[in-house]
Every structure is written in C-alpha cells, then in structure tokens.
Enzyme design. Structure first.
Site, mmCIF file in Angstrom:
data_model
loop_
_atom_site.group_PDB
_atom_site.id
_atom_site.type_symbol
_atom_site.label_atom_id
_atom_site.label_comp_id
_atom_site.label_asym_id
_atom_site.label_seq_id
_atom_site.Cartn_x
_atom_site.Cartn_y
_atom_site.Cartn_z
ATOM 1 N N LYS A 215 -18.108 24.805 -8.013
ATOM 2 C CA LYS A 215 -17.565 23.503 -8.745
ATOM 3 C C LYS A 215 -18.369 22.188 -8.328
ATOM 4 O O LYS A 215 -18.521 21.472 -9.129
ATOM 5 C CB LYS A 215 -15.793 23.331 -7.945
ATOM 6 C CG LYS A 215 -15.086 24.363 -8.818
ATOM 7 C CD LYS A 215 -15.191 24.619 -10.113
ATOM 8 C CE LYS A 215 -14.269 25.536 -10.834
ATOM 9 N NZ LYS A 215 -14.102 25.557 -12.292
ATOM 10 N N TYR B 288 -16.285 29.372 -4.174
ATOM 11 C CA TYR B 288 -15.489 28.336 -5.130
ATOM 12 C C TYR B 288 -16.032 26.882 -4.923
ATOM 13 O O TYR B 288 -16.369 26.179 -5.953
ATOM 14 C CB TYR B 288 -14.137 28.532 -5.006
ATOM 15 C CG TYR B 288 -13.312 27.668 -6.053
ATOM 16 C CD1 TYR B 288 -13.084 28.426 -7.297
ATOM 17 C CD2 TYR B 288 -12.496 26.534 -5.942
ATOM 18 C CE1 TYR B 288 -12.468 27.844 -8.248
ATOM 19 C CE2 TYR B 288 -12.074 26.036 -6.916
ATOM 20 C CZ TYR B 288 -11.874 26.584 -8.030
ATOM 21 O OH TYR B 288 -11.084 26.110 -8.851
#
Length: 231
Positions: free
Chosen positions: A160, A156
């Site tokens: 990002k 994740y």
C-alpha cells in the site's frame, strides 16, 4: 452517463461502492475474478460485470477490450481489488509471500492503469481512484496512538505504501487524469473478520467521494472519510 469500473466489485467495499455509485447515477461495471460470484453480485446490484483477475495481464487486457466493446468507453476506474496476505509475524514473510501481495495490490494497479488508460483518455473527465490503507502511510504507522502502529502487516503495508507512490507519480505525469488514493479506514470486512468499527458504508465514503469528482477535481491526494491523510 458516467461509466465506472470497480475491480473486486463483487463483495465488501467494492460491492458497497458499486451500490452507492449506481444510486448516484453511474453506469457501474464490477470486475470479479470468479465468474459465478461476479454474476451473482451484478444481478443483486443491478449492474454489469466483467471477468477480471488483476494478477493476469491477459485477463486485464481482455476486460479492457470487453469494456470498450460493450460500453463504448470508461470514465472512472476504481482500483479496489486486493489481498491482505500473511498477517502473522514479520519473520514469516518470505519472498513468495511478499511477491504475491505486491503482484495483486501494487502491480495489479499498474496492469489496470496501463490497460484502461486509452479508454480513460477518451473521457471528458477521466478519474482513477486507488484504494490504499493507513497501513501504507509512514506518518500513520509511526503514530503510536493509531491502531495501524501495532500491526505487523509487512507485505500489506509495503504494497500500500507503493500504491501511494504510484498514485503520486501517475497524478504528476498524467495531468489529464484525476488520480487519487483513498484510505477506507478500519472497516468491518472479510479482511479483518468483520472486526472493524466502521460499516462498509462508512468505509466507502472516501471512495465514492473521489469517484464522483469532475475534471476540475483534485489529483495526487491521499484522503479518508475525515479528510487529508498524511503520507
């Protein structure tokens, strides 16, 4: 009237963003991967919807064609759709797990930007808002006082961090657009079992703010509801 498309708009941050922008006078279109969920959410919100799977080139292209045919154009694109991926130990993240998260969270934004760019370029004030996370900030993750520092969100965070770079490069080389990235903060959503201390309204403050700028607004920025975020 400003026409705004929000990917992943059928729940959580996307749903609340749609509600708030509708109240602000936008004509909102929500994108939803699941048609039934999209239809129900649109009816509840009183907005339009399109079927949209950001991991599918065909789905994104079809959605762009539908937005042009039904609404005549697009002014604001909110790239909100994303997945958390594996949240366990970093040693458990293999190639397929990493690829799945990157394909949704990062490549999905490239698919969306590529497909909707012709429509955005026809707008008098085109805006792109990319929803990122403090978990993708090198500065935030290195700050031991921040909760993000302690979370082993390998896939994740990588996805990002890449979103932040996409935003920076798009903003530099597409100067006719306003392209910004926003961190909702630790918000109570499905991502974290609704454990976040912020409400979804608080979590959408920065999204709504950047979706509401005009042609003279900022570009290439990274903000949250409190202001600038360090990259």
């Amino acid at each position: 009237m400003t026409t705004t498309l929000i990917s992943g708009g059928n729940k959580s941050l996307g749903f609340e963003t749609a509600r708030r922008l509708t109240e602000a006078g936008h004509r909102v279109v929500i994108g939803a991967r699941d048609p039934e969920r999209g239809r129900r959410a649109a009816e509840e919100l009183g907005v339009e919807w399109v079927q949209l799977d950001v991991t599918s080139d065909e789905s994104v292209a079809t959605a762009a064609k539908e937005v042009r045919e039904r609404f005549g154009g697009l002014d604001v694109l909110v790239n909100n759709a994303g997945i958390s991926g594996h949240l366990g130990g970093v040693e458990d993240v293999d190639g397929p797990r990493m690829a799945e998260v990157l394909d949704t969270n990062t490549v999905g934004i490239v698919r969306m930007t590529h497909a909707f760019l012709p429509l955005l370029r026809e707008s008098a004030a085109p805006v792109v808002v990319n929803v990122t996370s403090g978990l993708g900030s090198f500065a935030v993750r290195s700050d031991e006082t921040r909760i993000e520092h302690s979370l082993p969100t390998l896939a994740y965070s990588a996805s990002k961090a890449a979103v932040n770079m996409l935003t920076s490069v798009y903003a530099q080389f597409l100067p006719e657009l306003r392209v910004n990235t926003v961190d909702p903060g630790y918000t109570a959503t499905d991502f974290n079992g609704h454990s976040g201390p912020q409400t979804v309204t608080e979590g959408t403050d920065a999204i709504v703010a950047m979706a509401s700028i005009d042609a003279d607004g900022p570009t290439g920025t990274f903000t949250d509801r409190h202001g600038a975020v360090r990259w």
